[in-house]
Design an enzyme around this catalytic site. Structure first.
Site, mmCIF file in Angstrom:
data_model
loop_
_atom_site.group_PDB
_atom_site.id
_atom_site.type_symbol
_atom_site.label_atom_id
_atom_site.label_comp_id
_atom_site.label_asym_id
_atom_site.label_seq_id
_atom_site.Cartn_x
_atom_site.Cartn_y
_atom_site.Cartn_z
ATOM 1 N N ASP A 1 -2.073 -3.214 -5.398
ATOM 2 C CA ASP A 1 -1.412 -3.917 -4.303
ATOM 3 C C ASP A 1 0.098 -3.707 -4.401
ATOM 4 O O ASP A 1 0.594 -3.105 -5.359
ATOM 5 C CB ASP A 1 -1.777 -5.411 -4.351
ATOM 6 C CG ASP A 1 -1.783 -5.944 -5.773
ATOM 7 O OD1 ASP A 1 -0.748 -5.736 -6.457
ATOM 8 O OD2 ASP A 1 -2.789 -6.522 -6.230
ATOM 9 N N ASP B 1 -8.130 -8.600 -8.428
ATOM 10 C CA ASP B 1 -9.269 -8.406 -7.513
ATOM 11 C C ASP B 1 -9.813 -6.977 -7.557
ATOM 12 O O ASP B 1 -10.689 -6.619 -6.771
ATOM 13 C CB ASP B 1 -8.890 -8.815 -6.078
ATOM 14 C CG ASP B 1 -7.798 -7.927 -5.496
ATOM 15 O OD1 ASP B 1 -7.336 -6.992 -6.183
ATOM 16 O OD2 ASP B 1 -7.390 -8.172 -4.341
ATOM 17 N N ASN C 1 -3.349 -8.940 -9.125
ATOM 18 C CA ASN C 1 -4.021 -10.243 -9.024
ATOM 19 C C ASN C 1 -5.499 -10.223 -9.397
ATOM 20 O O ASN C 1 -6.244 -11.144 -9.064
ATOM 21 C CB ASN C 1 -3.833 -10.818 -7.602
ATOM 22 C CG ASN C 1 -4.465 -9.910 -6.555
ATOM 23 O OD1 ASN C 1 -4.955 -8.820 -6.876
ATOM 24 N ND2 ASN C 1 -4.468 -10.343 -5.314
ATOM 25 N N ASP D 1 -3.054 -3.268 -10.117
ATOM 26 C CA ASP D 1 -3.583 -4.485 -9.490
ATOM 27 C C ASP D 1 -2.915 -5.711 -10.104
ATOM 28 O O ASP D 1 -3.094 -5.989 -11.288
ATOM 29 C CB ASP D 1 -5.105 -4.525 -9.712
ATOM 30 C CG ASP D 1 -5.728 -5.819 -9.218
ATOM 31 O OD1 ASP D 1 -5.103 -6.496 -8.373
ATOM 32 O OD2 ASP D 1 -6.845 -6.128 -9.668
ATOM 33 N N ASP E 1 1.393 11.291 9.237
ATOM 34 C CA ASP E 1 -0.005 11.686 9.048
ATOM 35 C C ASP E 1 -0.482 12.524 10.235
ATOM 36 O O ASP E 1 -0.220 12.180 11.395
ATOM 37 C CB ASP E 1 -0.840 10.404 8.943
ATOM 38 C CG ASP E 1 -2.280 10.658 8.544
ATOM 39 O OD1 ASP E 1 -2.495 11.098 7.412
ATOM 40 O OD2 ASP E 1 -3.179 10.407 9.369
ATOM 41 N N GLU F 1 2.914 15.963 7.846
ATOM 42 C CA GLU F 1 1.656 16.522 7.365
ATOM 43 C C GLU F 1 1.146 17.402 8.491
ATOM 44 O O GLU F 1 0.531 16.917 9.436
ATOM 45 C CB GLU F 1 0.623 15.431 7.037
ATOM 46 C CG GLU F 1 -0.630 16.029 6.420
ATOM 47 C CD GLU F 1 -1.923 15.251 6.661
ATOM 48 O OE1 GLU F 1 -2.841 15.417 5.863
ATOM 49 O OE2 GLU F 1 -2.032 14.506 7.646
HETATM 50 C C1 GLC Z 1 -4.583 12.602 6.711
HETATM 51 C C2 GLC Z 1 -4.646 11.741 5.484
HETATM 52 C C3 GLC Z 1 -6.085 11.505 5.132
HETATM 53 C C4 GLC Z 1 -6.773 10.825 6.290
HETATM 54 C C5 GLC Z 1 -6.589 11.616 7.561
HETATM 55 C C6 GLC Z 1 -6.972 10.823 8.767
HETATM 56 O O1 GLC Z 1 -5.034 13.881 6.502
HETATM 57 O O2 GLC Z 1 -3.939 12.332 4.448
HETATM 58 O O3 GLC Z 1 -6.238 10.765 3.957
HETATM 59 O O4 GLC Z 1 -8.127 10.669 6.002
HETATM 60 O O5 GLC Z 1 -5.257 11.988 7.756
HETATM 61 O O6 GLC Z 1 -6.011 9.835 9.002
HETATM 62 CA CA CA Z 2 -5.004 -6.637 -6.022
#
Ligand code: GLC
Ligand code: CA
Length: 535
Positions: free
Chosen positions: A30, A26, A24, A22, A201, A275
């Protein structure tokens, strides 16, 4: 194109930006925070970073709920910060992989907002999966979301929309050409900004068939599809063969188009990793056919027991299946969706398995914090943020444990991660697991990873296939040892709880824990440990 592109046997370091550093105060990591730690990343000996999503998002699912895929969420910085991160990474010869989320958008995306306002039969609704209710008012089918609860949410005029994940993540309709056009625009946007590749994804999810058909065991199926739910592997595999909404043939058409787009950038060698957790495992190879994607994740090691038979099968199958399409496997022991490997199989076992895997052909993925041997964070239910926890009324704890911020240094929490309050609490027990304290300890997991990645680069990348020496089918055929040779390195893993003798040639260059005794050509490998020998 070069005969050996950069990603072929790369080590790729996965950064979950919110938990990395982090800049900044918060309490949330980031992009400038990542940039400021690139020297550390480089020092690990990795070749690339994969950044989990940092796009505009209400963050209901850790940023995998994207409201604008071509901008940076303010919590992570802005586009200029992204550009600077990429520039700084390239200056260090680190490639950058962005995480693209094509299965769904956030309900805050302008398309979905427009769909909510539009009529039942409108082009706005056709970008998603909107259906009328059944006659009795129930949703179009009985599917359970992967995060628990129904896969359908009803809107004001009575229609339902499909969401395989959270209700804030409406699934996109990939039969609609507008959807692909928009994603191609997004891919080009990030490539033009400088990224070198994409992690895709839910790559196997885009095309839906049989949307109006019920599943015989929707809850079992939903659990089977979660990496954080433990389940007997036979039961899991049987359920995984019955998924109606994943791995349809149509997804491959999408990736063939994308491959052409990537290849149009020629020498930049843009790569993509899918994935795609599909069954039977042979189906995964379809994603890496010559005209499709470059890599596909192998999820087996995220759930595999620390057992010689199981691990032998996983490695053997992954290498041989990929070979049928001329691809190399990928290996991952942890990610942001699964329990951390040290918690799942034990500290020493996790180190042993890492050394075992680092010798193998293909690409290895390392989830930030894995190099420190971090366990899952200990969280109170009141800390949890994962939608799974809420959608299952707490029955499934969710993935927050693997997402606790990284401990960088100092003696007190939050160990240099932030000057503010971290978004998930870090435990005081991580004091000896900070980057700073592990750098000071030559026996630490961090040093082991650095040494291993250096030796891997020097002796193993490009060294070809493995030859098994000890396995349930080779050598002494006992269940204590798994051993292979590759190039000039012999890797011996002792999975048992007692020291084991072996006849490995060469001189010891590394051991994951304990010490190796050598006498009369016989080497004694300590319990739950892996050793590398160089000849
Ligand atoms: C993939 C990501 C996971 C997310 C899911 C829905 O499996 O790795 O973190 O929750 O897709 O987008
Ligand atoms: Ca931050």
């Amino acid at each position: 194109m070069n005969s050996s592109p950069w990603w072929k046997e790369a080590t790729i370091y996965q950064i979950y930006p919110r938990s990395f550093f982090d800049s900044n105060g918060d309490g949330e990591g980031d992009l400038p925070g990542v940039t400021s730690k690139l020297d550390y990343v480089k020092s690990l000996g990795v070749d690339a970073i994969w950044l989990s999503p940092f796009f505009t998002s209400p963050n209901k699912d850790g940023g995998y709920d994207v409201a604008n895929p071509r901008d940076v969420d303010p919590r992570f910085g802005n586009l200029e910060d992204a550009r600077e991160l990429i520039t700084q990474a390239h200056m260090r010869d680190l490639r950058v992989i962005a995480d693209i989320v094509p299965n769904h958008f956030s309900d805050q995306h302008e398309w979905f907002q427009a769909a909510l306002k539009a009529k039942r039969t409108s082009k706005e609704r056709e970008r998603f999966h909107f259906y009328d209710a059944n006659e009795d008012g129930t949703p179009p089918n009985n599917w359970i979301s992967l995060f628990g609860g129904p896969s359908w949410t009803q809107v004001e005029d009575g229609q339902f929309y499909l969401h395989l994940f959270d209700s804030s993540q409406p699934d996109l309709n990939w039969e609609n050409p507008e959807v692909n056009a928009d994603f191609e625009k997004t891919l080009r946007f990030w490539i033009d900004l400088g990224v070198d590749g994409f992690r895709i994804d839910v790559a196997h999810g885009l095309i839906k068939e049989d949307v109006l058909t019920n599943h015989p065991d929707p809850q079992g199926l939903s659990n089977a599809l979660r990496l954080d739910v433990a389940m007997d592997s036979e039961v899991r595999n049987a359920l995984l063969l019955t998924v109606p909404y994943f791995d349809r043939q149509g997804v491959h058409e999408v990736y063939r188009k994308w491959r052409k787009l990537f290849d149009s950038y020629g020498e930049r060698e843009i790569m993509a990793v899918a994935e795609a957790w599909v069954h039977p495992p042979v189906n995964a190879t379809r994603y890496v056919r010559a005209d499709e994607l470059h890599q596909v994740f192998n999820f087996d090691l995220l759930t595999a027991e620390f057992d010689a038979n199981v691990l032998f099968d996983v490695v053997e199958r992954s290498i041989s299946l990929n070979a049928t399409v001329n691809a190399l496997p990928t290996w991952a022991l942890s990610n942001h969706d699964s329990p951390r490997v040290a918690s799942r199989i034990g500290d020493e076992q996790a180190r042993a398995l890492a050394l075992f895997v680092f010798g193998l052909p293909g690409s290895t993925y390392v989830f930030a914090g894995q190099e420190l041997g971090l366990p899952d964070g200990q969280l109170q239910d009141s800390d949890r943020q994962d939608p799974t926890f809420f959608r299952t009324n707490g029955a499934i704890k969710g993935r927050d444990g693997a997402r606790v911020p990284l401990p960088w240094g100092g003696d007190t929490i939050p160990f240099g991660f932030s000057t503010g309050k971290p978004w998930l609490p870090i435990s005081q027990s991580w004091k000896d697991l900070t980057v700073e304290s592990e750098l000071a300890d030559p026996k630490s997991s961090l040093h082991l990873y650095k040494n291993a990645l250096e030796l891997r680069k020097e002796f193993l990348v490009g060294a070809g296939g493995i030859t098994w020496l000890e396995s349930p089918q080779h050598g002494d055929k006992n269940d204590s040892l798994l051993s292979y040779s590759r190039g000039s390195i012999t890797v011996v893993m002792n999975l048992s709880d007692s020291a084991q003798e072996c006849e490995a040639d060469g001189k010891l260059v590394m051991v994951s824990s304990g010490t190796v005794d050598a006498r009369d050509g016989i080497k004694v490998i300590p319990a739950r440990s892996t050793a590398w020998f160089l000849s």
